[in-house]
Design an enzyme around this catalytic site. Structure first.
Site, mmCIF file in Angstrom:
data_model
loop_
_atom_site.group_PDB
_atom_site.id
_atom_site.type_symbol
_atom_site.label_atom_id
_atom_site.label_comp_id
_atom_site.label_asym_id
_atom_site.label_seq_id
_atom_site.Cartn_x
_atom_site.Cartn_y
_atom_site.Cartn_z
ATOM 1 C CD GLU A 116 -106.792 48.166 75.658
ATOM 2 O OE1 GLU A 116 -107.987 48.019 75.308
ATOM 3 O OE2 GLU A 116 -105.835 48.063 74.861
ATOM 4 C CG PHE B 45 -100.631 53.548 63.658
ATOM 5 C CD1 PHE B 45 -101.948 53.445 63.227
ATOM 6 C CD2 PHE B 45 -100.071 52.492 64.355
ATOM 7 C CE1 PHE B 45 -102.689 52.301 63.494
ATOM 8 C CE2 PHE B 45 -100.802 51.346 64.617
ATOM 9 C CZ PHE B 45 -102.117 51.250 64.186
ATOM 10 C CD GLN B 46 -102.273 51.506 67.809
ATOM 11 O OE1 GLN B 46 -101.245 51.136 68.359
ATOM 12 N NE2 GLN B 46 -103.334 50.726 67.664
ATOM 13 C CE LYS C 166 -89.953 51.085 69.537
ATOM 14 N NZ LYS C 166 -90.056 49.655 69.716
ATOM 15 C CG MET D 18 -130.892 53.220 89.612
ATOM 16 S SD MET D 18 -131.852 52.764 91.059
ATOM 17 C CE MET D 18 -130.591 52.687 92.297
#
Lengths: 577, 165
Positions: free
Chosen positions: A50, A112-113, A162, A468
């Site tokens: 993602e 969940f999630q 959902k 750097m």
């Protein structure tokens, strides 16, 4: 007619003219993906992580000016977007991110999630909202696209529980937006602009400072007119680099921490600093007390909050850059800048930009080859030395474009963002330039590049170091290279002061890695091999090419000003300060 | 650093309070007091915010608040005549009879209300400007051993006849 929330979601995307969705599915986004499956006009791109996904959407948005659309699931899908949201927010990139969410009734249960993504991103996005009523869905999506792209653009997050996705309701998508707390002003206050002109026209040593606002505001042409008409020299921030062609006779260079000697001198010596679309970030100003000490500062910015925040501005102008410059053009007359320009030229000759020669292939030589071989391109750099070198040496104009993560400085941004650019512009030469550190932060997107058949040319500048930071350790930390050597293994001596013949081999082998993804991999170790490598990449237009440039371990980005120091205290390539 | 007041009209939506409060913590602004309640229009809330800041930071705070999509209007009350009150409960415990008599006198002078009373406790209900509440608490702390303080934060409204503060 009624339909599910998911149906309205897809309808909304179509009405917004969305052609590409960067999506990664999951349990609480599957209804939305199912609805996308049932149509043909919107393409789903499936990156492999993602974070890569949102950077790709970001690159897509930066290179088109359109809104980039992300679609991910709840929980980890959403949290993996966070860095990308902050990146886009910092650089004013329009994104709309849809995150799946557990059903409304489960929110707060530690389901969940489940994660409160709106809470997590509250301080790093332009706007975020959870849809709590199916009746609001159309309006919220409409507003999200409007907010993302209007005013100072930025990322917007829509959290979609959902049950909202599946609930039946009306499928109407509104035509108009009316948000009572959000009325972005783009028009310029003529009184302020007149005041600015009054100050500017008496300047003996005027200087234009152009920032990223020129690009976002599409003020490229009007700025060029202003410069040509007025003969005022220009310096840029790195976000503003390319705002005028880099070979324009009035262009001096980048200013700031790694700006050119002449640019930083010009800022210190100018008597009017006409700045457009910059936040006066600390990387530009250094020590605030000594920034442009002799100048009256005029500042045009679309964001009121950017004005007089870091630098006290004499004449603030809140406006869209393009509109303000266009209006100013009515009054502008040529300035007598000959003497001033000669002075600047002398500074530039005193300390020109350029890397030390004689060590064989260096980044300047590689980038000059890109300038030579390609007539048009979009180069996307990552963050670090590779970014600064590209910014210093890449030729830029309307056909030669440059993108990177300026504000947040997100390593791992460059390569996936380049994929987004290539998706939007299949015919363009898209070149990603990363260091060996940053490329590994989203290396999994090699798979995306292959499956989407994107001929991105991936340049990896491999110096075996996080260069750097290594450079800071070299100058300011007694060469104590803590955690910057990427060859280092646990068996190495703890007080290592630099590479020697006993060093272990580099891992991974980028060429083998590329090949395992069916990517053409070329390792370049000398100057003569640079051009043939690019030529091979040019023939390979169905797949990406990865070119690994083995550059010297100790290359530096110069000039350099230590963070917090005045811009006049530059470390120069010649070693003098 | 001065104490200043802002009135803020915001959308009466979930998360708006967190967003406003988060701005102050995220950007290290000194938030001294924040109250919120709905207005005559139930879709709009009004906040009264007290901050301690210098001029430059205060300008920045107002601009940052204005950037929020959910913020409808920012009103700087710094130089605006206004009525500003804070509700304060003070429970004074372990009182002797003498203490209680004195508390009634204090209540009288400060123009506050004794709203509850027990064998050895007195509850004062005060509706005063915050500074006056500070003074009352200071006084009670000085003269009484055990006090319990609950403050509500200030609410403010612009004056009708311009003179009163």
């Amino acid at each position: 007619m009624k339909g599910s929330g998911a149906k309205l979601f897809v309808k909304a995307l179509m009405e917004e003219g969305v052609e590409t969705v960067f999506g990664y599915p999951g349990g609480y986004a599957v209804d939305l993906f199912d609805e996308l499956y049932r149509q043909d006009s919107i393409q789903i791109v499936l990156p492999r992580h993602e974070q890569g996904l949102i950077h790709a959407a970001d690159g897509y948005a930066r290179s088109t000016g359109k809104v980039g659309v992300c679609l991910v699931t709840s929980g980890p899908g959403a949290t993996n977007l966070v860095t990308g949201i902050a990146t886009a927010n910092y650089d004013s990139v329009p994104l709309v991110c849809f995150t799946g969410q557990v059903p409304l009734g489960l929110i707060g249960n530690d389901a969940f999630q489940e994660v409160d993504i709106i809470g997590i991103t509250r301080n790093i996005c332009k706007y975020g909202i959870t849809v709590r009523d199916r009746n609001d869905l159309g309006r919220i999506i409409k507003e999200a696209f409007y907010i993302a792209k209007s005013g100072k653009p930025g990322p917007v997050i829509i959290d979609l529980p959902k049950n909202i996705q599946t609930e039946l309701g009306f499928l109407d998508y509104p035509d108009e937006v009316n948000i009572r707390g959000y009325k972005p002003n783009i028009n310029v206050h003529i009184g302020q602009l007149k005041k600015a002109w009054k100050t500017l026209k008496n300047a003996k040593r005027p200087l234009i400072l152009a920032g990223g606002g020129i690009t976002r505001g599409k003020a490229y042409d009007s700025l060029q007119k202003l410069i040509d008409k007025s003969n005022i020299p220009v310096v840029t921030t790195i976000m503003g680099r390319g705002a005028i062609p880099t070979d324009h006779p009035l262009y001096i260079g980048n200013t700031g921490m790694h700006g050119t000697y002449a640019s930083n001198k010009a800022v210190s010596e100018c008597d009017v600093l006409f700045s457009i679309g910059t936040r006066f970030n600390d990387r530009i100003t250094g020590d605030l007390n000594e920034f442009a000490p002799k100048a009256a500062i005029i500042h045009i910015d679309i964001d009121t909050a950017s004005i007089s925040r870091n630098v006290k501005v004499d004449i603030p102008i809140v406006a869209d850059a393009n509109i303000a410059i266009e209006k100013l053009l009515d009054w502008v007359e040529p300035f007598e800048t000959q003497k001033w320009l000669e002075k600047i030229k002398a500074w530039d000759e005193e300390n020109p930009l350029g890397m030390k020669k004689g060590k064989g292939m260096n980044p300047e030589i590689i980038i000059n080859k890109i300038n030579e071989i390609f007539e048009h391109y979009t180069v996307v750099s990552d963050v670090g030395q590779n970014q600064m070198w590209t910014s210093q040496f890449l030729k830029m104009n309307k056909e030669r474009k440059f993108l990177m993560s300026g504000g947040l400085g997100t390593m791992g941004f460059g390569f996936p963002a380049a994929l987004g650019v290539q998706i939007a512009h299949p015919e363009e030469y898209v070149i990603s330039i990363s260091g060996d550190g940053g490329i590994q932060m989203n290396i999994q997107e090699l798979a995306t590049a292959v499956v989407e058949e994107l001929p991105v040319i991936i340049c990896v500048f491999n110096n075996n170091y996080l260069g750097m930071v290594r450079q800071m350790q070299y100058y300011f930390y007694g060469k104590r290279y803590a955690a910057t050597c990427l060859r280092r293994r646990s068996s190495c001596p703890s007080n290592c002061k630099g590479p020697n013949s006993a060093c272990p081999p580099y891992t991974p082998d980028f060429i083998k890695l590329a090949e395992s993804y069916e990517v053409l991999g070329i390792r370049v170790t000398s100057e003569e091999e640079i051009e043939p490598a690019f030529r091979r990449a040019l023939m390979n237009r169905k797949k990406p090419t990865l070119i690994e440039f083995m550059i010297d371990n100790e290359e530096l980005v110069l000039p350099m000003v230590k963070g917090g120091n005045p811009m006049s205290e530059m470390i120069l390539p010649t070693g003098k300060r | 650093m001065e104490k200043r007041w802002i009135a803020l009209y915001v959308e009466n939506e979930v998360g708006v309070l967190a967003k406003i409060a988060g701005l102050f913590s995220g950007k290290s602004y000194n938030l001294e007091s924040l109250t919120v309640g709905t207005t005559e229009d139930k879709t709009i809330s009004r906040m009264t915010i007290g901050v301690k800041s210098d001029d430059i930071t205060f300008e920045q705070i107002k601009k940052q608040l204005n950037r929020f999509v959910e913020v409808i209007k920012v009103i700087d009350l710094t130089d605006v005549p206004m009525h500003r009150k804070e509700i304060l409960f003070v429970k004074v415990k372990n009182c002797t009879t003498h203490d209680k008599t004195e508390l009634f006198q204090i209540a009288n002078v400060f123009n506050v209300h004794v709203s509850d009373y027990g064998k050895d406790s007195v509850l004062l209900e005060c509706m005063l400007p915050d500074r006056r509440n500070d003074e009352l608490i200071q006084l009670l702390n000085l003269h009484f051993k055990t006090i319990e303080v609950v403050r509500g934060g200030s609410v403010a409204i612009e004056s009708i006849s311009t003179s009163c503060i």
